[in-house]
Design an enzyme around this catalytic site. Structure first.
Site, mmCIF file in Angstrom:
data_model
loop_
_atom_site.group_PDB
_atom_site.id
_atom_site.type_symbol
_atom_site.label_atom_id
_atom_site.label_comp_id
_atom_site.label_asym_id
_atom_site.label_seq_id
_atom_site.Cartn_x
_atom_site.Cartn_y
_atom_site.Cartn_z
ATOM 1 N N CYS A 124 0.825 -1.217 0.000
ATOM 2 C CA CYS A 124 0.000 0.000 0.000
ATOM 3 C C CYS A 124 0.855 1.262 0.000
ATOM 4 O O CYS A 124 0.368 2.344 -0.276
ATOM 5 C CB CYS A 124 -0.875 0.053 1.248
ATOM 6 N N TRP A 144 -23.426 18.114 16.455
ATOM 7 C CA TRP A 144 -23.956 16.874 15.889
ATOM 8 C C TRP A 144 -22.872 16.335 14.961
ATOM 9 O O TRP A 144 -22.553 16.952 13.942
ATOM 10 C CB TRP A 144 -25.216 17.138 15.053
#
Lengths: 455, 455
Positions: A48, A439
Site C-alpha cells: 500500500c 452533531w
C-alpha cells in the site's frame, strides 16, 4: 520427515510471515521447523505504500519493509528463501516443488502448508502492454522499477489506466513529481467502489490538482515506439504517454492452489473457513489469495488489503500453532487519500446493495469536520444506505477534507453490529469544537436517513 | 388558556431551543404557541467554545452563537424572552413565575413545559472566591467577562482551579495569550476522567508548554487585595494570581425543578425517561439539568455536554410535537484538545468500573497514528478496560497527538453494542498508510487485552 513438525509458507509478505511469526510464538524451533518461500527479494513489505515511494512521500523502498528476511531468520527462526518460486503443490504426498534462485528444482515436504500467494494485477491484455515504461503496481519490485524509471528517464507525461485506489494514488504520485497526468477509467466516475455521486467529488479534487480524468473510456491499445511506450489509445482519443501505470485492480493469485486441487470460491479466491483452513487438512491460506465472507451481503468476496492479510495470517498462525482464533469476516471498509481528499467507504454501495437484493434508501449530508467557528473547519460529505423495511445500515461513504475519512470506522463498527440507522443517530460519539460540530456528521447523516425512512 | 397549545421553555440554550425547533417543525404557530425564557442575553450558543474565545482561537462571542433570539422569533415563531428568569413552577396550576428584565413578575400558563435550566458551576465556597478577577466559565456571559478582563487588565499570572476539561482548556487559553499559568487540582493527575497513568501523559504535555500543574493540592482560600484577586492559597503554597478561573466542574441546575416537586435522581439531575418525560405529565426536561442512563454502569449519571443537550432537546421536541423519539442513554464519551494533545475517553475508567462492581482487566498500548514510514506519523496511547470473565469492553481512553482522539468513537460504538474485546480486535477498520498502521491502534489494544484475558 523430521521428528519435528514442518511448516512450509508459500509467499513471504504480510499473510505468510504473520502466520510464520504467530506459529513460532506458540511452538519453538525444537517443535516446529518453518521454511518460507518468497519469489521476490523482499518480505513483509507495505504494498500500500508503493504510491508514496513513487511520489517521494517516503524516501526509499527500505522504509516500506517491516521485517527483512534476515530479521525473520534471526528473531523467529524462519528459514526464509527469497528468489524461490513454488510451482506446484502435491496434496497427497504433502510436498511442494520450488525453483530456487539458481534454477534448481527442489521438492520440499510439509506437515502444514500456508498458502499466501497474494494477488496478481489485472492486465488489459492489449497490444503494447508489455512495452518498456508500462508498469504494474503490485509488488515492491514494481514500485522500485517504476521509481527507477522515473529517476532515469524523467518522463513528462503519465497515463494511469484504471480509476481505483491504486490508480488514483499513482496519479497523485506522478502529479507530485510535476508530471502531466491523465487517468483513464471505464467507470462513470473515478473510484468505482463509491457511488458515482460521491466519485464525482473525487474527480473534482483531482481536476483542481490538474489531473485530467477521462471517464467512460476503455483503453484499446498501448502504442510503443522503439519498444518504449508512446501513447495510450481509447476509442475517444490518443493520450501521449512517457510512462504508464496499470491500476486495473488485482485478482487472487489462486492458480497454484487451484492446480493442486484446493477448492476455489466463486470470487476466484481460495475457499477458507474462519480459521483459515482450506479444503485440505493441514493446508491453510490467508491474505489476498483467499475469499472473504462479507458480513452484510453474506456473499464471498475477494478483497486485497494488507490489514486483512495481517489479521488472517495471524489467525492461521495461531491455529497452526495449536491455538484457537477466527477471522470473522469483512464489511468492505477501505480508505485512501487522493489530492488532499480523504475517501472512505464501508459496507455496500448502491450497486452492491442492488446486487445483494436489498431494497434500500440513501441519504447524503454535507457537513463540517469541526465546529463551524473553529479554525480549520472544512467540509465532508457522508452518504449512507439503509434497508428500507428494517432501517438496518447497509453501507457508508465519506468524501471530505482533513480529518473526515477515519470516521468511516464508526460506520464499519455499526455495520459489524448490524445496527439500524435510528440507533446509529443516537450514539454517544465524542464532541468538542476542534473535532466535530455538536452533531457529528455521521450522526446527522444517520438521522436524516432515519427520518427519510419514516422515523 | 388559549385554544392553541402553549409550550413554555425554561432556558434558551441547546436543549431548550432544540426542543422548541423540533416541536415547531411538527406543529405550526396556529396549533402551538412557544415562549422561551432565557435568564441571560444569548440563545443557543456553544459553551464548549468559551476557552477558544478566551484563547483568541475564535474571534468573538458572536461566533459561538448558533442562532440568536431574533432568528428564533423570525424563523421558528418562538417568542424568546431574554433577561427573564423563571423563579418558580406551579405544577398543579400549570404556571411558571418569571421575572422580566424590568423586574416585573409574570405568571405564565403552560400546557407543555420544557425544563432546560442547564448546569451551575461548582464554586469552592471559599473566602475570596467572589473577588474581582475570579471567573466561572459556564455561560457565554462568563466567557465575555473574562475575555474583557484580560483585554483591559492584561494580567500576567493566571491560576486555574480544577484540572478537568474546562480547567485545562482555560489553562491553555491563558498560555496562548502568553501568560504564566498554574493549574491546581486535588487529583493525582489532571483530567480525572482518565486513569492517572493516562492523565500523567496530559500533565507531561502541559509541562512542555510551560504550564505548571500542581496535583494533590486543595485550594483553601483566594486572597484579594483591594477587592481584586491576588493569590490562590493551598496548604502547600501560595500562588500569585492576577486572574483566576474556576474549573471545578458543574452540577445540574435542578433546584427550580426540585422546588416544584419534580423527581430528582441520585445524581442530582432531574429524573427523566427515554422520551425526556419528567415525573409530571406534560413536563419535559433535557440537557445538563437532567440525569442520564449510563449504558455500561447502568447507573444514573449527570453529564454536562452540548451534544447530549442537543440530542435530548430534539427528542423532547419531537415528543412534545406528537411524534415518537427516544434518547437511548450515554456511554460517557468525551474528548478535548489540550496543548496539542488529543485526549478522549468513553465508558468506564478504572475507578468507575470498580464502583460499578466490575472485575476488570486493562491493557495499554502505545502505537503510531499512521504507518510508521508515512510523514506526520506520531504517537498515540490507547488504554482499554474489559470485564474479566466475559471479555466485554468496559471503557477506553486515548491520549495522543494529531488524528488520535476521534478514534474513541470506534470504542464508543463498540460499547454501545456491548462488544467483547476479542470481537473488537477483529473488526474491519479502515487502513491506508496516511491514516493508520496496518493494525489500527484500537485493534492492537483490543488484541492485547484479549490475549491477556486468555484468548
Amino acid at each position: 520427515m523430521n521428528a519435528r513438525t514442518r511448516l512450509l509458507v508459500v509467499g513471504g509478505d504480510a499473510a505468510g510471515m504473520s502466520a510464520a511469526s504467530q506459529a513460532r510464538r506458540r511452538i519453538g524451533p525444537d517443535g516446529l521447523e518453518i521454511v518460507a518461500f518468497e519469489r521476490g527479494a523482499h518480505t513483509s513489505y507495505s504494498a500500500c505504500g508503493i504510491p508514496y515511494l513513487v511520489g517521494k512521500t517516503v524516501a526509499g523502498p527500505e522504509d516500506l519493509v517491516a521485517r527483512d528476511p534476515a530479521t525473520f531468520r534471526r528473531d523467529h527462526a524462519v528459514d526464509v528463501r527469497t528468489g524461490t518460486e513454488v510451482r506446484a503443490i502435491d496434496l497427497d504426498r504433502r510436498t511442494v516443488e520450488a525453483v530456487g534462485p539458481d534454477g534448481r528444482v527442489l521438492t520440499e515436504p510439509f506437515d502444514h502448508l500456508m498458502v499466501a500467494t497474494g494477488a496478481v494485477p489485472r492486465r488489459p491484455g492489449l497490444p503494447g502492454d508489455r512495452a518498456e515504461g508500462v508498469f504494474g503496481v503490485q509488488t515492491l519490485d514494481d514500485g522500485i522499477a517504476v521509481t527507477a524509471y522515473l529517476e532515469e528517464r524523467r518522463p513528462k507525461r503519465a497515463v494511469v489506466v484504471g480509476g481505483g485506489y491504486i490508480g488514483l494514488e499513482m496519479a497523485e504520485a506522478f502529479a507530485l513529481r510535476g508530471m502531466e497526468v491523465t487517468v483513464i477509467t471505464s467507470g462513470d466516475e473515478p473510484m468505482a467502489t463509491l457511488d458515482p455521486d460521491m466519485g464525482a467529488l473525487v474527480r473534482g479534487a483531482m481536476a483542481e490538482m490538474g489531473i485530467d480524468v477521462r471517464t467512460r473510456e476503455r483503453v484499446s491499445a498501448i502504442e510503443a515506439e522503439g519498444g518504449r511506450v508512446a501513447a495510450v489509445v481509447t476509442p475517444e482519443g490518443t493520450y501521449p504517454a512517457d510512462v504508464v501505470a496499470l491500476g486495473l485492480g488485482v485478482r487472487p493469485a489462486s492458480d497454484l492452489a487451484r492446480d493442486a486441487g484446493l477448492e476455489i470460491g466463486p470470487s476466484g479466491g481460495i475457499a477458507v473457513d474462519a480459521r483459515m483452513r482450506t479444503s485440505h487438512e493441514g493446508v491453510w491460506a490467508a491474505g489476498d489469495c483467499v475469499e472473504n465472507f462479507h458480513r452484510i451481503s453474506r456473499a464471498p468476496v475477494a478483497i486485497a488489503l494488507g490489514t486483512h492479510a495481517n489479521k488472517q495470517g495471524r489467525v492461521a498462525g495461531i491455529n497452526i500453532g495449536g491455538g484457537y482464533a477466527r477471522f470473522e469476516g469483512v464489511v468492505g471498509t477501505a480508505i485512501t487519500k487522493v489530492c488532499d481528499l480523504e475517501v472512505a467507504r464501508t459496507g455496500l454501495n448502491e450497486a452492491e446493495a442492488e446486487a445483494a437484493g436489498f431494497a434500500y434508501e440513501t441519504a447524503t449530508m454535507r457537513s463540517t469536520t469541526r465546529a463551524g467557528y473553529y479554525p480549520g473547519a472544512t467540509w465532508m460529505t457522508v452518504k449512507l444506505l439503509a434497508e428500507r423495511r428494517s432501517g438496518r445500515l447497509l453501507g457508508g461513504q465519506i468524501v471530505g477534507r482533513e480529518n473526515s475519512g477515519k470516521r468511516i470506522d464508526v460506520l464499519a463498527t455499526a455495520l459489524w453490529n448490524d445496527m439500524d440507522v435510528e440507533d446509529v443517530s443516537g450514539m454517544d460519539l465524542s464532541y468538542a469544537p476542534p473535532f466535530s460540530p455538536v452533531w457529528d456528521p455521521v450522526l446527522i447523516a444517520a438521522r436524516k436517513l432515519s427520518e427519510k425512512l419514516g422515523n
